[in-house]
Design a protein around this motif. Structure first.
Motif, PDB file in Angstrom:
ATOM      1  N   UNK A  21       1.019  -1.353   0.302  1.00  0.00           N
ATOM      2  CA  UNK A  21       0.234  -0.366  -0.126  1.00  0.00           C
ATOM      3  C   UNK A  21       0.853   1.183   0.009  1.00  0.00           C
ATOM      4  N   UNK A  22       0.744   2.189  -0.452  1.00  0.00           N
ATOM      5  CA  UNK A  22       1.328   4.068  -0.404  1.00  0.00           C
ATOM      6  C   UNK A  22       0.960   4.356  -2.117  1.00  0.00           C
ATOM      7  N   UNK A  23       0.940   5.026  -2.343  1.00  0.00           N
ATOM      8  CA  UNK A  23      -0.169   6.086  -3.650  1.00  0.00           C
ATOM      9  C   UNK A  23       1.229   5.014  -4.599  1.00  0.00           C
ATOM     10  N   UNK A  24       2.094   5.172  -4.120  1.00  0.00           N
ATOM     11  CA  UNK A  24       3.419   5.388  -6.080  1.00  0.00           C
ATOM     12  C   UNK A  24       3.818   3.526  -5.843  1.00  0.00           C
ATOM     13  N   UNK A  25       3.840   3.016  -5.291  1.00  0.00           N
ATOM     14  CA  UNK A  25       4.113   1.544  -4.779  1.00  0.00           C
ATOM     15  C   UNK A  25       3.802   0.706  -5.959  1.00  0.00           C
ATOM     16  N   UNK A  26       2.820  -0.091  -5.867  1.00  0.00           N
ATOM     17  CA  UNK A  26       2.312  -0.261  -6.943  1.00  0.00           C
ATOM     18  C   UNK A  26       3.342  -0.038  -8.426  1.00  0.00           C
ATOM     19  N   UNK A  27       2.737   1.148  -8.873  1.00  0.00           N
ATOM     20  CA  UNK A  27       2.813   1.835  -9.845  1.00  0.00           C
ATOM     21  C   UNK A  27       4.717   1.150  -9.795  1.00  0.00           C
ATOM     22  N   UNK A  28       5.339   1.689  -9.435  1.00  0.00           N
ATOM     23  CA  UNK A  28       6.861   1.261  -9.386  1.00  0.00           C
ATOM     24  C   UNK A  28       7.217   0.135  -9.340  1.00  0.00           C
ATOM     25  N   UNK A  54       9.254   9.657  -4.241  1.00  0.00           N
ATOM     26  CA  UNK A  54       9.394   7.893  -4.449  1.00  0.00           C
ATOM     27  C   UNK A  54      10.916   7.846  -3.981  1.00  0.00           C
ATOM     28  N   UNK A  55      11.796   8.496  -3.897  1.00  0.00           N
ATOM     29  CA  UNK A  55      12.496   7.295  -2.341  1.00  0.00           C
ATOM     30  C   UNK A  55      12.192   7.370  -1.086  1.00  0.00           C
ATOM     31  N   UNK A  56      11.087   7.334  -0.639  1.00  0.00           N
ATOM     32  CA  UNK A  56      10.357   7.090   0.537  1.00  0.00           C
ATOM     33  C   UNK A  56       9.496   5.076   0.199  1.00  0.00           C
ATOM     34  N   UNK A  57       8.993   5.231  -1.472  1.00  0.00           N
ATOM     35  CA  UNK A  57       8.145   4.719  -1.577  1.00  0.00           C
ATOM     36  C   UNK A  57       9.943   3.232  -1.713  1.00  0.00           C
ATOM     37  N   UNK A  58      10.625   3.824  -2.440  1.00  0.00           N
ATOM     38  CA  UNK A  58      11.391   3.274  -3.187  1.00  0.00           C
ATOM     39  C   UNK A  58      12.467   2.122  -1.599  1.00  0.00           C
ATOM     40  N   UNK A  59      12.912   2.848  -0.729  1.00  0.00           N
ATOM     41  CA  UNK A  59      12.921   2.434   0.795  1.00  0.00           C
ATOM     42  C   UNK A  59      12.534   1.517   0.873  1.00  0.00           C
ATOM     43  N   UNK A  60      11.080   1.889   1.476  1.00  0.00           N
ATOM     44  CA  UNK A  60       9.895   0.853   2.116  1.00  0.00           C
ATOM     45  C   UNK A  60       9.998  -0.385   1.253  1.00  0.00           C
ATOM     46  N   UNK A  61       9.683  -0.623  -0.521  1.00  0.00           N
ATOM     47  CA  UNK A  61       9.582  -1.475  -1.235  1.00  0.00           C
ATOM     48  C   UNK A  61      11.187  -2.016  -1.409  1.00  0.00           C
ATOM     49  N   UNK A  62      12.100  -1.666  -0.818  1.00  0.00           N
ATOM     50  CA  UNK A  62      13.660  -2.211  -0.214  1.00  0.00           C
ATOM     51  C   UNK A  62      13.889  -2.577   0.645  1.00  0.00           C
ATOM     52  N   UNK A  63      13.257  -2.070   1.836  1.00  0.00           N
ATOM     53  CA  UNK A  63      13.018  -2.931   2.807  1.00  0.00           C
ATOM     54  C   UNK A  63      11.911  -4.107   3.358  1.00  0.00           C
ATOM     55  N   UNK A  64      11.248  -4.402   2.390  1.00  0.00           N
ATOM     56  CA  UNK A  64      10.533  -5.441   2.423  1.00  0.00           C
ATOM     57  C   UNK A  64      11.002  -6.408   1.665  1.00  0.00           C
TER      58      UNK A  64
END
Length: 117
Positions: A21-28, A54-64
């Motif tokens: 979940x997050x505004x951009x994660x699925x699109x990333x 974008x940096x926050x969303x990428x870091x979150x996806x990276x942490x998971x």
């Protein structure tokens, strides 16, 4: 269906929701699906996202463990993002979401939809 969650500490669907979940994660994830991209390429594909978001969303996806970050030792720095093996397991889910969207658009008028922007 809720009974299926009882054998886990956290309902698996709730876990997936929290992770993507997050505004951009699925699109990333969608844009990284065919091949790795540089940060600037992702910014071009998502023109409404700020650099910070974008940096926050990428870091979150990276942490998971869904996205990896590869830094090349060159000047200027080159950073590339791609799907991990764990992230690639989401490809069928993303493809299903895309197919659902196509079907939905064919059955409903986009003008009549009340979508949040």
């Amino acid at each position: 269906m809720n009974e299926r969650c009882n054998k886990y500490e956290m309902c698996p669907i709730n876990l997936v929701h929290k992770i993507i979940s997050g505004k951009w994660k699925i699109l990333i994830l969608w844009y990284l699906m065919p091949n790795p991209l540089r940060f600037s390429d992702l910014r071009r594909k998502l023109p409404d996202v700020t650099q910070k978001m974008l940096t926050q969303q990428l870091r979150s996806l990276e942490s998971h463990n869904l996205v990896y970050r590869k830094v090349y030792p060159v000047v200027p720095p080159k950073v590339e993002y791609g799907l991990t093996e764990c992230g690639e397991k989401l490809i069928p889910v993303l493809e299903s979401m895309y197919s659902y969207g196509v079907d939905y658009l064919q059955e409903n008028s986009l003008d009549s939809l009340k979508l949040d922007k």
